[in-house]
Design a protein around this motif. Sequence first.
Motif, short mmCIF file in Angstrom:
data_model
loop_
_atom_site.label_atom_id
_atom_site.label_comp_id
_atom_site.label_asym_id
_atom_site.label_seq_id
_atom_site.Cartn_x
_atom_site.Cartn_y
_atom_site.Cartn_z
N TYR A 22 0.82 -1.21 0.00
CA TYR A 22 0.00 0.00 0.00
C TYR A 22 0.85 1.26 0.00
O TYR A 22 0.50 2.26 -0.64
N ASN A 23 1.98 1.22 0.68
CA ASN A 23 2.91 2.36 0.64
C ASN A 23 3.44 2.58 -0.77
O ASN A 23 3.60 3.72 -1.22
N PHE A 24 3.70 1.47 -1.47
CA PHE A 24 4.17 1.57 -2.86
C PHE A 24 3.13 2.28 -3.72
O PHE A 24 3.46 3.16 -4.52
N ARG A 25 1.86 1.92 -3.52
CA ARG A 25 0.78 2.56 -4.29
C ARG A 25 0.59 4.02 -3.89
O ARG A 25 0.53 4.91 -4.75
N ASP A 26 0.49 4.26 -2.58
CA ASP A 26 0.14 5.59 -2.10
C ASP A 26 1.27 6.60 -2.26
O ASP A 26 1.02 7.82 -2.34
N HIS A 27 2.51 6.12 -2.30
CA HIS A 27 3.66 7.03 -2.43
C HIS A 27 4.38 6.81 -3.78
O HIS A 27 5.57 7.11 -3.90
N LYS A 74 -4.44 -11.28 3.18
CA LYS A 74 -4.51 -11.66 1.76
C LYS A 74 -5.63 -10.89 1.06
O LYS A 74 -5.45 -10.39 -0.06
N GLY A 75 -6.78 -10.76 1.73
CA GLY A 75 -7.88 -10.00 1.15
C GLY A 75 -7.52 -8.54 0.97
O GLY A 75 -7.88 -7.91 -0.03
N ARG A 76 -6.80 -7.98 1.94
CA ARG A 76 -6.36 -6.58 1.84
C ARG A 76 -5.43 -6.40 0.65
O ARG A 76 -5.53 -5.41 -0.08
N ALA A 77 -4.52 -7.35 0.45
CA ALA A 77 -3.62 -7.27 -0.69
C ALA A 77 -4.41 -7.31 -2.00
O ALA A 77 -4.19 -6.49 -2.91
N LEU A 78 -5.36 -8.22 -2.09
CA LEU A 78 -6.17 -8.34 -3.31
C LEU A 78 -7.06 -7.12 -3.52
O LEU A 78 -7.49 -6.85 -4.64
N ASN A 79 -7.30 -6.37 -2.47
CA ASN A 79 -8.17 -5.18 -2.52
C ASN A 79 -7.41 -3.93 -2.97
O ASN A 79 -7.98 -2.84 -2.96
N ILE A 80 -6.15 -4.07 -3.37
CA ILE A 80 -5.29 -2.92 -3.65
C ILE A 80 -5.76 -2.10 -4.85
O ILE A 80 -5.58 -0.89 -4.90
N ILE A 210 -7.19 21.30 1.43
CA ILE A 210 -5.84 21.82 1.65
C ILE A 210 -5.12 21.00 2.72
O ILE A 210 -3.94 20.66 2.58
N ARG A 211 -5.84 20.69 3.81
CA ARG A 211 -5.25 19.85 4.86
C ARG A 211 -4.91 18.46 4.31
O ARG A 211 -3.87 17.88 4.65
N ALA A 212 -5.77 17.93 3.45
CA ALA A 212 -5.52 16.61 2.86
C ALA A 212 -4.23 16.60 2.05
O ALA A 212 -3.47 15.63 2.08
N MET A 213 -3.98 17.69 1.35
CA MET A 213 -2.81 17.74 0.47
C MET A 213 -1.49 17.87 1.23
O MET A 213 -0.42 17.76 0.64
N SER A 214 -1.55 18.09 2.54
CA SER A 214 -0.32 18.11 3.32
C SER A 214 0.19 16.70 3.59
O SER A 214 1.31 16.51 4.04
N ASP A 215 -0.66 15.69 3.31
CA ASP A 215 -0.29 14.29 3.46
C ASP A 215 0.19 13.77 2.10
O ASP A 215 -0.57 13.75 1.14
N PRO A 216 1.47 13.35 1.98
CA PRO A 216 2.00 12.90 0.68
C PRO A 216 1.19 11.80 0.03
O PRO A 216 1.03 11.76 -1.19
N ALA A 217 0.64 10.89 0.84
CA ALA A 217 -0.15 9.79 0.28
C ALA A 217 -1.43 10.30 -0.37
O ALA A 217 -1.78 9.91 -1.48
N ALA A 218 -2.12 11.21 0.31
CA ALA A 218 -3.35 11.76 -0.25
C ALA A 218 -3.06 12.67 -1.44
O ALA A 218 -3.84 12.72 -2.40
N ARG A 219 -1.93 13.35 -1.39
CA ARG A 219 -1.58 14.31 -2.45
C ARG A 219 -1.41 13.64 -3.81
O ARG A 219 -1.52 14.27 -4.85
N SER A 220 -1.14 12.33 -3.81
CA SER A 220 -0.94 11.61 -5.06
C SER A 220 -2.25 11.02 -5.60
O SER A 220 -2.23 10.31 -6.60
#
Length: 439
Positions: A22-27, A74-80, A210-220
């Motif tokens: 998930y970090n790979f996807r979000d960042h 496993k379900g969380r991984a498949l839910n990516i 604006i607050r959301a965009m301060s989070d690198p994961a959300a900003r992408s």
Amino acid sequence: MNPQKLNEEVLAKITDAVSNLYNFRDHYFDNHPVNEATAKITDISKELEKTLQLLDEHKEECEKLDRAKYLMLKGRALNITSDYSPEAFEVLSRAVKFNPKLVEAWNELGECLWKKGDVQGARNCFERALKQCLNKTSLRNISMVLRQISQEPKEKIRNIHESVEKAKEAVQMDLEDGLSWYILGNAYLNLFFVADQSPKILKQSMSAYIRAMSDPAARSNPDLHYNRAVGLKYDEAYKEALESFEKAASLDPLWPEPVKTIEKIEKFLQQTQQMVYNKGNQKARKLQNFLKSLKLHHLGPYGKDSSSSSTGRRHNTFQHIKLCQLLPGVNQGKVVLGKVVGNIVTEDEVPFSFCLVDEDEACVSVTVYNIAEGKGVIIGDSVAIPDPDVHSVDFKYKDKHYQFTNIRVNTPLRLVVNGRVLSHDKHAAVRLDVTLTSQ
């Protein structure tokens, strides 16, 4: 090392692997340039394959220790991905059967059902998770679900108000979580459309984004930039809206909607500028005839010594001024009067837009919110606007320079048309057809 300890280490290893997926996807764009956005889906699929392989390799050890958690991972991984996964649904359904108290499994199953389009099923899962413990993931997911349930208009408004409250709760649990701020921004933006298109609510939405965009994961997240751009458009911050739609398009090049919306805004701006510059494209003689018919009694209750038609009390004194005397912002205690010389046709129902010319042939555009469909003014009408809220559009985008003055009117009930205050049937009913991304 005893088998128990070994199995615990293996379970921790695959937990980290799913988290890293998930970090790979979000960042993704922290480590890849935006021009590689088309490769994102393929790259995530490759990482998913590696993670699933690791999960399969350690299935026996993990299931001996905690079968439900293993199935949840496993379900969380498949839910990516953003698509519904039947395999994820099957695995997560087994996870909650083995451990009905596993909050993460209920949340993942709810998201899986959400992707399938089973909104009520998703809601049931998120509520089951909340029964186990208060958590931000379930709160923001309930916020999303409440806005998607089809209901009668009054119930829809209640649900969206509740959606805002649930999103606020999620934010309060973790003020640094950009996704929670993003969901709150979406909740406020939906409230803006179904309530009364209040600028205050719109600004609350923009603040949350604006607050959301301060989070690198959300900003992408391209959805964040798209929905923020929708809000900026209705806030009439056109330059920022165009830039935010551009950002959404760059983060998801295969998504056509941002590009289409950019083209619609450009068309609206070009048409508005051209009509203001050419005074509604009216011929000189017709324009003069319009202005000759413009009389002070068309100010209605905002004229000298007039009283309010709705309350019987006198209005505070309003000073009639010319369009050229308007200042940026709200011109408190002032009223302008002019003739409608052209309607600006757009693909969107909101706002209703027209051009207004006063006795000196100064011309501005006017945008009216909360006006009922088919109840707008027509060419030749005399229109008075009290406390005019003035915005100057003046910016360059690509190879074009947009420059004109606009008056924003938040409710048609403030307008005086041909000397009469508009009646309540001109005010729009609840709007339920807002085009936003699903969250």
